[in-house]
Design a protein around this motif. Structure first.
Motif, mmCIF file in Angstrom:
data_model
loop_
_atom_site.group_PDB
_atom_site.id
_atom_site.type_symbol
_atom_site.label_atom_id
_atom_site.label_comp_id
_atom_site.label_asym_id
_atom_site.label_seq_id
_atom_site.Cartn_x
_atom_site.Cartn_y
_atom_site.Cartn_z
ATOM 1 N N TYR A 91 -26.468 -2.849 -12.007
ATOM 2 C CA TYR A 91 -27.389 -3.969 -12.329
ATOM 3 C C TYR A 91 -28.510 -4.258 -11.224
ATOM 4 N N LYS A 92 -29.580 -4.971 -11.625
ATOM 5 C CA LYS A 92 -30.379 -5.428 -10.569
ATOM 6 C C LYS A 92 -30.408 -6.942 -9.949
ATOM 7 N N GLN A 93 -30.289 -7.181 -8.634
ATOM 8 C CA GLN A 93 -30.154 -8.585 -8.217
ATOM 9 C C GLN A 93 -31.207 -8.468 -6.985
ATOM 10 N N ASP A 94 -31.973 -9.472 -7.215
ATOM 11 C CA ASP A 94 -32.923 -9.739 -6.035
ATOM 12 C C ASP A 94 -33.925 -8.509 -5.711
ATOM 13 N N GLY A 95 -34.234 -7.807 -6.872
ATOM 14 C CA GLY A 95 -35.022 -6.462 -6.774
ATOM 15 C C GLY A 95 -34.261 -5.232 -6.031
ATOM 16 N N GLN A 96 -32.837 -5.537 -5.916
ATOM 17 C CA GLN A 96 -31.985 -4.349 -5.471
ATOM 18 C C GLN A 96 -31.075 -3.877 -6.686
ATOM 19 N N THR A 97 -30.939 -2.477 -6.477
ATOM 20 C CA THR A 97 -30.132 -1.927 -7.736
ATOM 21 C C THR A 97 -28.699 -2.249 -7.006
ATOM 22 N N ASN A 98 -27.593 -2.503 -7.730
ATOM 23 C CA ASN A 98 -26.261 -2.658 -7.457
ATOM 24 C C ASN A 98 -25.096 -2.299 -8.471
ATOM 25 N N TYR A 99 -24.083 -2.060 -8.004
ATOM 26 C CA TYR A 99 -23.353 -1.276 -9.048
ATOM 27 C C TYR A 99 -21.831 -2.135 -8.956
ATOM 28 N N ALA A 100 -21.303 -2.719 -9.967
ATOM 29 C CA ALA A 100 -20.247 -3.567 -9.974
ATOM 30 C C ALA A 100 -18.861 -2.648 -10.295
ATOM 31 N N PHE A 101 -18.636 -2.032 -9.264
ATOM 32 C CA PHE A 101 -17.447 -0.923 -9.456
ATOM 33 C C PHE A 101 -16.033 -1.755 -9.857
ATOM 34 N N TRP A 102 -16.129 -3.123 -9.304
ATOM 35 C CA TRP A 102 -14.989 -3.895 -9.476
ATOM 36 C C TRP A 102 -14.534 -3.955 -11.227
ATOM 37 N N LYS A 103 -15.675 -3.642 -11.886
ATOM 38 C CA LYS A 103 -15.196 -3.425 -13.536
ATOM 39 C C LYS A 103 -14.435 -2.086 -13.864
ATOM 40 N N VAL A 104 -14.453 -1.207 -13.163
ATOM 41 C CA VAL A 104 -14.097 -0.003 -13.354
ATOM 42 C C VAL A 104 -12.718 0.377 -13.259
ATOM 43 N N PRO A 105 -11.728 0.701 -14.335
ATOM 44 C CA PRO A 105 -10.409 0.951 -14.296
ATOM 45 C C PRO A 105 -10.446 2.509 -13.946
ATOM 46 N N TYR A 106 -10.334 2.688 -12.587
ATOM 47 C CA TYR A 106 -10.475 3.928 -11.762
ATOM 48 C C TYR A 106 -9.264 4.527 -11.112
ATOM 49 N N HIS A 107 -8.850 5.540 -11.433
ATOM 50 C CA HIS A 107 -7.733 6.318 -11.009
ATOM 51 C C HIS A 107 -8.028 6.914 -9.562
ATOM 52 N N GLN A 108 -7.658 6.501 -8.465
ATOM 53 C CA GLN A 108 -7.695 7.167 -7.209
ATOM 54 C C GLN A 108 -6.325 7.882 -6.828
ATOM 55 N N ILE A 109 -6.633 8.973 -6.572
ATOM 56 C CA ILE A 109 -5.477 9.948 -6.256
ATOM 57 C C ILE A 109 -5.211 9.871 -4.655
ATOM 58 N N ASP A 110 -3.993 9.413 -4.119
ATOM 59 C CA ASP A 110 -3.770 9.285 -3.080
ATOM 60 C C ASP A 110 -3.023 10.824 -2.379
ATOM 61 N N PHE A 111 -3.687 11.574 -2.013
ATOM 62 C CA PHE A 111 -3.189 12.852 -1.590
ATOM 63 C C PHE A 111 -2.533 12.816 -0.493
ATOM 64 N N SER A 112 -2.213 11.825 0.368
ATOM 65 C CA SER A 112 -1.583 11.786 1.474
ATOM 66 C C SER A 112 -0.181 11.552 1.073
ATOM 67 N N LYS A 113 -0.049 10.905 -0.142
ATOM 68 C CA LYS A 113 1.195 10.655 -0.331
ATOM 69 C C LYS A 113 1.833 11.926 -1.303
ATOM 70 N N LEU A 114 1.291 13.040 -1.457
ATOM 71 C CA LEU A 114 1.779 14.098 -1.967
ATOM 72 C C LEU A 114 2.218 15.229 -1.060
ATOM 73 N N HIS A 115 3.094 16.028 -1.641
ATOM 74 C CA HIS A 115 3.923 17.048 -0.897
ATOM 75 C C HIS A 115 2.979 18.238 -0.925
ATOM 76 N N GLU A 116 2.251 18.892 0.132
ATOM 77 C CA GLU A 116 1.441 20.024 -0.171
ATOM 78 C C GLU A 116 2.170 21.283 -0.214
ATOM 79 N N LEU A 117 1.621 22.148 -0.892
ATOM 80 C CA LEU A 117 2.246 23.469 -1.079
ATOM 81 C C LEU A 117 1.841 24.554 0.017
ATOM 82 N N LYS A 118 2.760 25.485 0.446
ATOM 83 C CA LYS A 118 2.205 26.357 1.417
ATOM 84 C C LYS A 118 1.550 27.762 0.838
ATOM 85 N N LYS A 119 0.197 27.721 1.599
ATOM 86 C CA LYS A 119 -0.319 28.891 0.832
ATOM 87 C C LYS A 119 0.010 30.049 1.249
#
Length: 243
Positions: free
Chosen positions: A215-243
């Motif tokens: 959306y536009k506000q005061d001539g600036q382009t903005n994004y209302a990301f608070w509206k988005v049902p977003y899945h953020q993966i927290d990799f720090s909570k996962l157990h990394e496999l050895k390569k």
């Protein structure tokens, strides 16, 4: 035969009669509740058409469905037997404006939850104009032979939580590419191809269920990301496999 009622039994009659009425009323409410919760035969969910590739480049290159796509999607929204996933990032490092798209998630279709493909697997094969997308940690790595190797002990379980195998899955993205890559990965890892639909491109969606983020506000382009049902993966909570 006439049964006699003693004086000691007579006071119980009103109590018993009242109890019968209460039980009958309760049973009636239970039956009504079941009737309301169970779908009426003529209100049952209609069958979905089987997945079928679109003609030309939309089907051959992106794997977009011919029957259920951005042009027809509205009539298939809000179903309890379907999960809806949009595979874009909030802000993609790739230059999607170079191909007429938007690197920012400018909006999405109502009912879809955002699950960024670049967090699931390393992305390859993007148009040269786009350049590279996110190159950080991912649940899986696709090798040169097209196999998907988990990077974490929980990788497959996370994928199953995000894409339930007992449901039909609708996948879309900005132009259709991320959605096609997602379906390819899921099928390779054991999902039923006939229950996954690449429903196309948000950038060309013109239906009535658009949730606008940009959306536009005061001539600036903005994004209302608070509206988005977003899945953020927290990799720090996962157990990394050895390569």
């Amino acid at each position: 035969m006439v049964q006699c009622i003693s004086k000691s039994q007579k006071p119980l009659l009103p109590l018993l009669a009242g109890l019968v009425v209460v039980v009958a009323i309760a049973a009636g409410f239970i039956m009504l509740g079941r009737a309301l919760s169970e779908p009426h035969p003529d209100e049952s969910v209609s069958d979905l058409p089987s997945p079928e590739l679109s003609d030309g480049i939309r089907g051959e290159q992106f794997g977009i469905d011919k029957n259920i796509n951005e042009a027809t999607l509205d009539q298939y929204l809000g179903r309890n037997d379907v999960v809806y996933r949009d595979m874009r990032m909030l802000i993609d490092p790739g230059d999607y404006a170079a191909i007429g798209g938007d690197s920012y998630l400018s909006g999405f279709v109502e009912g879809f939850e955002i699950v960024p493909l670049p967090y699931l697997v390393n992305v390859t094969g993007l148009p040269e104009e786009v350049g590279n997308t996110y190159t950080g940690k991912t649940l899986f790595t696709q090798d040169k032979d097209g196999n998907y190797k988990p990077n974490y002990t929980e990788s497959l379980q996370v994928l199953k939580d995000l894409f339930p195998q007992d449901k039909t899955i609708f996948i879309m993205c900005g132009g259709g590419g991320y959605a096609g890559m997602t379906k390819q990965m899921l099928v390779k890892l054991g999902w039923d191809a006939d229950k996954i639909y690449n429903v196309g491109a948000y950038w060309t969606y013109e239906g009535e269920h658009d949730i606008t983020v940009k959306y536009k506000q005061d001539g600036q382009t903005n994004y209302a990301f608070w509206k988005v049902p977003y899945h953020q993966i927290d990799f720090s909570k996962l157990h990394e496999l050895k390569k």
